[in-house]
Design an enzyme around this catalytic site. Structure first.
Site, short mmCIF file in Angstrom:
data_model
loop_
_atom_site.label_atom_id
_atom_site.label_comp_id
_atom_site.label_asym_id
_atom_site.label_seq_id
_atom_site.Cartn_x
_atom_site.Cartn_y
_atom_site.Cartn_z
N CYS A 1 0.96 -1.17 -0.02
CA CYS A 1 0.07 -0.06 -0.02
C CYS A 1 0.94 1.26 0.07
O CYS A 1 0.95 2.08 -0.83
CB CYS A 1 -0.96 0.18 1.23
SG CYS A 1 -1.84 -1.44 1.46
N1 SAJ Z 1 6.31 2.34 8.89
C1 SAJ Z 1 7.50 3.18 9.31
N2 SAJ Z 1 7.07 3.70 10.34
C2 SAJ Z 1 5.82 4.17 10.71
C3 SAJ Z 1 4.86 3.22 10.11
C4 SAJ Z 1 5.24 2.35 9.45
O1 SAJ Z 1 8.72 2.86 8.88
O2 SAJ Z 1 5.83 4.84 11.66
C5 SAJ Z 1 6.82 1.20 7.78
C6 SAJ Z 1 6.46 -0.14 8.08
O3 SAJ Z 1 7.71 -0.79 8.73
C7 SAJ Z 1 6.17 -0.88 6.77
C8 SAJ Z 1 5.48 0.46 5.80
O4 SAJ Z 1 5.87 1.71 6.66
O5 SAJ Z 1 7.43 -1.15 6.17
C9 SAJ Z 1 3.94 0.11 5.87
O6 SAJ Z 1 3.60 0.07 7.05
P1 SAJ Z 1 2.01 0.38 7.59
O7 SAJ Z 1 2.11 0.52 8.93
O8 SAJ Z 1 1.44 1.75 6.96
O9 SAJ Z 1 1.24 -1.10 7.32
P2 SAJ Z 1 0.61 -1.55 5.73
O10 SAJ Z 1 1.62 -1.16 4.68
O11 SAJ Z 1 0.22 -2.57 6.04
O12 SAJ Z 1 -0.65 -0.49 5.52
C10 SAJ Z 1 -1.79 -0.94 6.01
C11 SAJ Z 1 -2.44 0.12 5.28
N3 SAJ Z 1 -4.00 -0.30 5.16
C12 SAJ Z 1 -4.80 0.01 3.94
O13 SAJ Z 1 -4.20 0.36 3.03
C13 SAJ Z 1 -6.09 -0.65 4.01
C14 SAJ Z 1 -2.72 1.62 5.64
O14 SAJ Z 1 -3.58 2.43 5.46
C15 SAJ Z 1 -2.99 1.27 7.46
O15 SAJ Z 1 -3.05 2.38 8.06
C16 SAJ Z 1 -2.00 0.45 7.96
O16 SAJ Z 1 -1.83 -0.75 7.15
C17 SAJ Z 1 -1.97 0.25 9.48
O17 SAJ Z 1 -2.37 1.22 10.06
O18 SAJ Z 1 -1.63 -0.99 9.94
#
Ligand code: SAJ
Length: 453
Positions: free
Chosen positions: A275
């Site tokens: 995403c």
């Molecule tokens: N990440 C960081 N720092 C942060 C948060 C995330 O480096 O503070 C990195 C994570 O390690 C990862 C990437 O960013 O590699 C994405 O992380 P994510 O927490 O956004 O997780 P995703 O990719 O699974 O995003 C999904 C998304 N859901 C949908 O699109 C329906 C996102 O909108 C959600 O907000 C997220 O899950 C969530 O909150 O878990």
């Protein structure tokens, strides 16, 4: 509202409507299961025959759906997984949940959507409701679906109905699921929206109607671009704090005590997943068509994409403290999945870190109990090494990429091998040989060297 509208609305409300889901992945399968649970007959269409066979065997391949749940759906006799697109002819309302990846040059790849539209042109049942769920740029629903169907003489809002409702599935999120996550939905016409609301409210607790598919498409991109930009900003703060000798993790935790007006994000080795690295590029690509160049999106993308290079450079600084170079050093990456406690490797920054260490002449291995193998840039399969502390102790440096909960951080820290922690996962085991991104490398004075103030 015409007869087709009334017929479909009645079928939805009486649960006699045959529902369809195209794409039985991490979005489509949970959606189909929820529809079956609510008493509908559901046709699940996927190109992958292996998925279809596994569903019939009651073997779930999605973390959020247990095999028991899946088997129970099959046992109802109302879940019909198939690879046969001609089943669209009996479907009254179909949700499209196919991938929307990026092409090689970071442009949207909507080929999966257009492939489904080609099948709809052949088999769509007159008066059907089509809802696109795949994350995509504003305008996709009207351009790629409405335009194509109307070219065949169908009239949207009369001969078929069309909505966009962005998926909000967060794999392995134990709190939010398909049923209790609010669902935004935009219809091409008022009749479309009413039918979309009637359908989704059958199996989603909160449906959020908006004025058009474009608003719904754009809202999802705002959600995820918000994350990409804020993660990039905190990554920049980490590099700034590193330079200034300030611990960014302590800074974030202090700022996070503010009960309003602040939302913590945390630095990392880059961003992964299906995403966050992709969705903002759909938006910036479309905006360019309006001669609007989003500086935030491009800057965020380049800042996040730069983090693997920062990790390599910081490792070189650490090795330098031990009079070693990256070249010929033995490096062990701890974790490879894009986020903790899952096996998903898509776009994981660990993959880029791995390749950069190789390109810089290091002998690099990785250990991940979830993501047990991946294909490297040369097309070779790279496998995780076994959990073996004596083997771990023979590396010149370890780099923590993914902070899996099951790692024994205390024991790994006690090996004494220099560690670069990209997630502050070793915070409870601070020792001189434990380093972290977002903080400067503590210089180890040589014997007799004057210690600088
Ligand atoms: N990440 C960081 N720092 C942060 C948060 C995330 O480096 O503070 C990195 C994570 O390690 C990862 C990437 O960013 O590699 C994405 O992380 P994510 O927490 O956004 O997780 P995703 O990719 O699974 O995003 C999904 C998304 N859901 C949908 O699109 C329906 C996102 O909108 C959600 O907000 C997220 O899950 C969530 O909150 O878990």
């Amino acid at each position: 509202m015409n007869e087709e509208y009334k017929t479909l609305l009645n079928a939805i409300e009486s649960k006699k409507a045959v529902l369809g889901v195209v794409g039985l992945g991490y979005v489509g399968l949970p959606l189909a299961v929820e529809m079956v649970k609510q008493g509908f007959t559901v046709v699940g269409i996927d190109l992958d025959a292996d998925k279809i066979e596994r569903i019939y065997r009651g073997e779930s391949y999605i973390t959020d759906i247990s095999s028991e749940e899946l088997a129970a759906c099959i046992d109802t006799g109302r879940f019909k997984p198939t690879t046969d697109y001609s089943m669209l002819a009996v479907i009254d309302a179909v949700s499209i949940c196919v991938p929307t990846p990026l092409s090689e040059n970071q442009d949207p790849d909507t080929s999966y959507i257009t492939m489904v539209v080609d099948q709809l042109k052949r088999f769509m049942k007159r008066g059907a409701l089509i809802t696109l769920e795949s994350t995509t740029y504003p305008g996709t629903t009207e351009e790629l679906i409405q335009g194509e169907m109307e070219r065949l003489g169908y009239k949207v809002g009369q001969d078929f109905f069309l909505c966009f409702s962005p998926e909000r599935v967060d794999p392995s999120n134990s709190r939010f699921n398909t049923r209790n996550t609010p669902k935004v939905i935009g219809g091409t016409t008022e009749a479309c929206l009413k039918l979309g609301e009637a359908l989704y409210s059958q199996y989603v607790e909160t449906v959020v109607p908006v004025s058009s598919p474009k608003v719904a498409e754009m809202s999802k991109l705002l959600e995820n671009t918000f994350r990409s930009v804020n993660i990039a900003f905190v990554n920049e703060m980490a590099m700034m704090c590193d330079r200034m000798g300030i611990d960014v993790w302590e800074v974030i935790n202090a700022a996070a005590t503010k009960p309003f007006g602040f939302m913590p994000f945390y630095p990392g080795p880059g961003i992964g997943g299906h995403c966050i690295p992709l969705d903002p590029m759909y938006l910036s690509w479309k905006a360019k068509g309006y001669r609007f160049y989003s500086k935030f999106i491009e800057l965020a993308q380049s800042t996040n994409d730069n983090m693997p290079y920062y990790v390599i450079n910081k490792t070189a600084t650490i090795l330098n403290e031990y009079a070693k170079s990256v070249k010929r050093s033995k490096i062990l990456l701890l974790g490879m999945a894009y986020k903790p406690d899952i096996s998903d490797l898509r776009e994981s920054p660990g993959l880029e870190v791995y390749e950069l260490f190789k390109e810089n002449g290091a002998a690099v291995d990785y250990y991940d109990p979830y993501a047990t193998s991946f294909m490297n840039k040369q097309g070779e399969t790279v496998r995780s090494i076994e959990y073996d502390l004596s083997a771990f102790s023979r590396y010149d440096c370890m780099v923590l990429i993914t902070n899996h909960s099951r790692f024994d951080y205390g024991t790994i820290a006690s090996l004494g091998v220099p560690i670069l922690d990209t997630r502050n996962a070793f915070k409870a085991h601070a020792k001189p040989h434990i380093y972290k991104i977002g903080h400067s490398v503590q210089h180890i004075p040589e014997p007799g060297e004057a210690v600088l103030a």
